[in-house]
Design a protein around this motif. Structure first.
Motif, PDB file in Angstrom:
ATOM      1  N   ASN A 197       0.824  -1.212   0.000  1.00 20.71           N
ATOM      2  CA  ASN A 197       0.000   0.000   0.000  1.00 20.71           C
ATOM      3  C   ASN A 197       0.857   1.261   0.000  1.00 20.71           C
ATOM      4  O   ASN A 197       0.455   2.296  -0.531  1.00 20.71           O
ATOM      5  CB  ASN A 197      -0.929   0.010   1.218  1.00 20.71           C
ATOM      6  CG  ASN A 197      -2.091  -0.953   1.065  1.00 20.71           C
ATOM      7  OD1 ASN A 197      -2.433  -1.354  -0.049  1.00 20.71           O
ATOM      8  ND2 ASN A 197      -2.698  -1.335   2.170  1.00 20.71           N
ATOM      9  N   ALA A 198       2.047   1.161   0.572  1.00 20.45           N
ATOM     10  CA  ALA A 198       2.947   2.319   0.605  1.00 20.45           C
ATOM     11  C   ALA A 198       3.650   2.533  -0.733  1.00 20.45           C
ATOM     12  O   ALA A 198       4.218   3.596  -0.971  1.00 20.45           O
ATOM     13  CB  ALA A 198       3.988   2.129   1.702  1.00 20.45           C
ATOM     14  N   ASN A 199       3.591   1.522  -1.611  1.00 21.02           N
ATOM     15  CA  ASN A 199       4.352   1.603  -2.865  1.00 21.02           C
ATOM     16  C   ASN A 199       3.515   1.431  -4.130  1.00 21.02           C
ATOM     17  O   ASN A 199       4.048   1.520  -5.227  1.00 21.02           O
ATOM     18  CB  ASN A 199       5.447   0.513  -2.882  1.00 21.02           C
ATOM     19  CG  ASN A 199       6.575   0.807  -1.916  1.00 21.02           C
ATOM     20  OD1 ASN A 199       7.511   1.511  -2.237  1.00 21.02           O
ATOM     21  ND2 ASN A 199       6.472   0.249  -0.711  1.00 21.02           N
ATOM     22  N   LYS A 200       2.213   1.185  -3.980  1.00 12.93           N
ATOM     23  CA  LYS A 200       1.464   0.775  -5.170  1.00 12.93           C
ATOM     24  C   LYS A 200       1.246   1.888  -6.193  1.00 12.93           C
ATOM     25  O   LYS A 200       1.384   1.657  -7.385  1.00 12.93           O
ATOM     26  CB  LYS A 200       0.139   0.115  -4.795  1.00 12.93           C
ATOM     27  CG  LYS A 200      -0.897   0.976  -4.145  1.00 12.93           C
ATOM     28  CD  LYS A 200      -2.115   0.110  -3.812  1.00 12.93           C
ATOM     29  CE  LYS A 200      -3.216   0.889  -3.169  1.00 12.93           C
ATOM     30  NZ  LYS A 200      -4.357   0.043  -2.785  1.00 12.93           N
ATOM     31  N   ASN A 201       0.927   3.110  -5.763  1.00 16.09           N
ATOM     32  CA  ASN A 201       0.695   4.223  -6.693  1.00 16.09           C
ATOM     33  C   ASN A 201      -0.182   3.748  -7.861  1.00 16.09           C
ATOM     34  O   ASN A 201      -1.296   3.345  -7.666  1.00 16.09           O
ATOM     35  CB  ASN A 201       2.027   4.790  -7.194  1.00 16.09           C
ATOM     36  CG  ASN A 201       2.817   5.411  -6.052  1.00 16.09           C
ATOM     37  OD1 ASN A 201       2.250   6.021  -5.164  1.00 16.09           O
ATOM     38  ND2 ASN A 201       4.135   5.245  -6.063  1.00 16.09           N
ATOM     39  N   ILE A 254      -0.484  -3.140  -7.564  1.00 15.21           N
ATOM     40  CA  ILE A 254      -1.911  -3.053  -7.205  1.00 15.21           C
ATOM     41  C   ILE A 254      -2.521  -4.452  -7.141  1.00 15.21           C
ATOM     42  O   ILE A 254      -3.228  -4.800  -6.186  1.00 15.21           O
ATOM     43  CB  ILE A 254      -2.671  -2.165  -8.213  1.00 15.21           C
ATOM     44  CG1 ILE A 254      -2.215  -0.701  -8.089  1.00 15.21           C
ATOM     45  CG2 ILE A 254      -4.178  -2.275  -8.003  1.00 15.21           C
ATOM     46  CD1 ILE A 254      -2.719   0.201  -9.185  1.00 15.21           C
ATOM     47  N   GLN A 255      -2.241  -5.281  -8.159  1.00 15.46           N
ATOM     48  CA  GLN A 255      -2.783  -6.638  -8.176  1.00 15.46           C
ATOM     49  C   GLN A 255      -2.227  -7.478  -7.035  1.00 15.46           C
ATOM     50  O   GLN A 255      -2.945  -8.258  -6.403  1.00 15.46           O
ATOM     51  CB  GLN A 255      -2.467  -7.300  -9.522  1.00 15.46           C
ATOM     52  CG  GLN A 255      -3.040  -8.693  -9.699  1.00 15.46           C
ATOM     53  CD  GLN A 255      -4.553  -8.736  -9.621  1.00 15.46           C
ATOM     54  OE1 GLN A 255      -5.229  -7.758  -9.939  1.00 15.46           O
ATOM     55  NE2 GLN A 255      -5.109  -9.846  -9.163  1.00 15.46           N
ATOM     56  N   LEU A 256      -0.934  -7.287  -6.751  1.00 15.32           N
ATOM     57  CA  LEU A 256      -0.299  -8.016  -5.647  1.00 15.32           C
ATOM     58  C   LEU A 256      -0.925  -7.618  -4.313  1.00 15.32           C
ATOM     59  O   LEU A 256      -1.161  -8.467  -3.441  1.00 15.32           O
ATOM     60  CB  LEU A 256       1.205  -7.726  -5.651  1.00 15.32           C
ATOM     61  CG  LEU A 256       2.125  -8.742  -4.967  1.00 15.32           C
ATOM     62  CD1 LEU A 256       1.952 -10.130  -5.571  1.00 15.32           C
ATOM     63  CD2 LEU A 256       3.577  -8.293  -5.104  1.00 15.32           C
ATOM     64  N   ALA A 257      -1.208  -6.317  -4.158  1.00 20.49           N
ATOM     65  CA  ALA A 257      -1.861  -5.833  -2.925  1.00 20.49           C
ATOM     66  C   ALA A 257      -3.252  -6.437  -2.779  1.00 20.49           C
ATOM     67  O   ALA A 257      -3.666  -6.819  -1.678  1.00 20.49           O
ATOM     68  CB  ALA A 257      -1.932  -4.306  -2.947  1.00 20.49           C
ATOM     69  N   ASN A 258      -3.977  -6.543  -3.903  1.00 18.27           N
ATOM     70  CA  ASN A 258      -5.312  -7.152  -3.860  1.00 18.27           C
ATOM     71  C   ASN A 258      -5.237  -8.627  -3.446  1.00 18.27           C
ATOM     72  O   ASN A 258      -6.057  -9.098  -2.650  1.00 18.27           O
ATOM     73  CB  ASN A 258      -5.985  -7.029  -5.235  1.00 18.27           C
ATOM     74  CG  ASN A 258      -6.345  -5.597  -5.580  1.00 18.27           C
ATOM     75  OD1 ASN A 258      -6.498  -4.753  -4.699  1.00 18.27           O
ATOM     76  ND2 ASN A 258      -6.470  -5.307  -6.856  1.00 18.27           N
ATOM     77  N   LEU A 259      -4.246  -9.330  -3.971  1.00 15.09           N
ATOM     78  CA  LEU A 259      -4.080 -10.745  -3.623  1.00 15.09           C
ATOM     79  C   LEU A 259      -3.693 -10.908  -2.150  1.00 15.09           C
ATOM     80  O   LEU A 259      -4.129 -11.853  -1.481  1.00 15.09           O
ATOM     81  CB  LEU A 259      -3.021 -11.378  -4.522  1.00 15.09           C
ATOM     82  CG  LEU A 259      -3.424 -11.600  -5.987  1.00 15.09           C
ATOM     83  CD1 LEU A 259      -2.205 -11.955  -6.834  1.00 15.09           C
ATOM     84  CD2 LEU A 259      -4.483 -12.689  -6.095  1.00 15.09           C
ATOM     85  N   ALA A 260      -2.871  -9.984  -1.640  1.00 15.98           N
ATOM     86  CA  ALA A 260      -2.489 -10.026  -0.222  1.00 15.98           C
ATOM     87  C   ALA A 260      -3.700  -9.770   0.667  1.00 15.98           C
ATOM     88  O   ALA A 260      -3.870 -10.413   1.709  1.00 15.98           O
ATOM     89  CB  ALA A 260      -1.387  -9.011   0.056  1.00 15.98           C
ATOM     90  N   ASN A 261      -4.550  -8.829   0.259  1.00 17.20           N
ATOM     91  CA  ASN A 261      -5.782  -8.554   1.011  1.00 17.20           C
ATOM     92  C   ASN A 261      -6.700  -9.769   1.023  1.00 17.20           C
ATOM     93  O   ASN A 261      -7.316 -10.083   2.048  1.00 17.20           O
ATOM     94  CB  ASN A 261      -6.508  -7.355   0.394  1.00 17.20           C
ATOM     95  CG  ASN A 261      -5.972  -6.030   0.904  1.00 17.20           C
ATOM     96  OD1 ASN A 261      -5.912  -5.783   2.103  1.00 17.20           O
ATOM     97  ND2 ASN A 261      -5.551  -5.159  -0.001  1.00 17.20           N
ATOM     98  N   GLU A 262      -6.786 -10.449  -0.113  1.00 19.99           N
ATOM     99  CA  GLU A 262      -7.607 -11.667  -0.179  1.00 19.99           C
ATOM    100  C   GLU A 262      -7.046 -12.741   0.763  1.00 19.99           C
ATOM    101  O   GLU A 262      -7.802 -13.459   1.418  1.00 19.99           O
ATOM    102  CB  GLU A 262      -7.627 -12.201  -1.615  1.00 19.99           C
ATOM    103  CG  GLU A 262      -8.442 -11.361  -2.579  1.00 19.99           C
ATOM    104  CD  GLU A 262      -8.350 -11.883  -4.009  1.00 19.99           C
ATOM    105  OE1 GLU A 262      -7.925 -13.046  -4.200  1.00 19.99           O
ATOM    106  OE2 GLU A 262      -8.683 -11.123  -4.943  1.00 19.99           O
TER     107      GLU A 262
END
Length: 294
Positions: free
Chosen positions: A169-173, A179-187
């Motif tokens: 989240n600190a690096n996605k911009n 962004i996709q990796l952050a979504n997968l981590a949230n899942e």
């Protein structure tokens, strides 16, 4: 006057052409530095990585001292070994750049490649430690982003979802991969999980219900039936012969073991449920990562 047969003429012209081609090839010096490099590069581009690594090494040995492009050749040798699965050898060559070419444009790329090799060896913690020791010194945003992406992937593989999400989240911009990796981590963080204590309590009160809670209906009904049968036989034995009933004690002891096993099995079932969910999600993430990592 005798004439040459057509087949003889064809053979004659073929040999003449071959002689001409061979005569032209004699002008090529295959042992020149640039020709060795071209051959190595061609093998690399064709995916023949181990042979390419050997030719790149032969290119370096052809000089009396290190050529100006030694760092880039080390980098290509490292990638050759990485692509062929020889990660220790790959790290060895990337480390040569880190140790000896501090001004190289490939310095931080080599840091990334070393961290990636540790990751591919399933040494996630070691990869993270290595990346942490360099990422703060990087001043190029694109390289820093890649290093942080790899750190986050290491966190994900260790199921440290909170750390991964915080970093991403600190690096996605606007970077699509991040962004996709952050979504997968949230899942991964929000995966449905079963509480081990709750599963054990359910089966303590009513045998088998802890396994039903963990989506194992067959195991649950089997535990309920087995415990009920032994419980009934125990009751029947003591009811007929009192505390001296051999039948009552035998079935009571065995039934008690099954009852405790039913509780323990429910706790294990909850653990298995959670692991299966996480491993399935990690498999999905691994496919995504393998497509996007370079």
């Amino acid at each position: 006057m005798k004439y040459l047969k057509p087949n003889t003429l064809m053979i004659f012209f073929y040999l003449l052409m071959q002689s001409a081609l061979n005569a032209g090839s004699l002008d090529i010096d295959y042992f020149k530095h640039q020709n060795i490099y071209r051959f190595a590069d061609n093998l690399y581009n064709e995916g023949d990585y181990l042979r390419a690594a050997g030719e790149f090494q032969r290119y370096l040995f052809a000089f009396n001292s290190s050529p100006p492009n030694t760092d880039s050749v080390f980098y290509k040798i490292g990638r050759c070994y990485r692509f062929s699965g020889h990660y220790d050898k790959a790290i060895e060559y990337f480390q040569k750049i880190v140790d000896n070419y501090e001004q190289s444009k490939l310095l931080y790329h080599s840091h990334y490649q070393i961290g990636l090799c540790y990751f591919l060896m399933n040494k996630f913690e070691e990869s993270t430690i290595f990346l942490n020791s360099y990422v703060s010194a990087v001043d190029q945003n694109d390289i820093k982003l890649r290093l942080n992406q790899l750190k986050a992937i290491n966190y994900i593989q260790q199921k440290e979802w909170d750390n991964a999400i915080h970093l991403l989240n600190a690096n996605k911009n606007t970077d699509p991969f991040t962004i996709q990796l952050a979504n997968l981590a949230n899942e991964g963080q929000q995966l449905p999980r079963k509480n081990k204590v709750l599963a054990g309590l359910f089966s303590t009160v009513i045998p088998g219900t802890g396994k039903l809670y963990c989506n194992r209906p067959f195991d649950g009904f089997q535990s309920l039936f087995t415990t009920a049968v032994f419980g009934w036989q125990t009751y029947d034995g003591f009811h007929e012969d009192g505390m001296h009933s051999v039948k009552g004690w035998i079935f009571g002891v065995i039934g008690g073991i099954f009852y405790l096993g039913n509780i323990y099995g429910s706790v294990v079932a909850a653990e298995i449920y959670n692991v299966e969910k996480e491993e399935k999600h990690l498999g999905k993430i691994k496919v995504f990562i393998n497509v996007n990592l370079d």
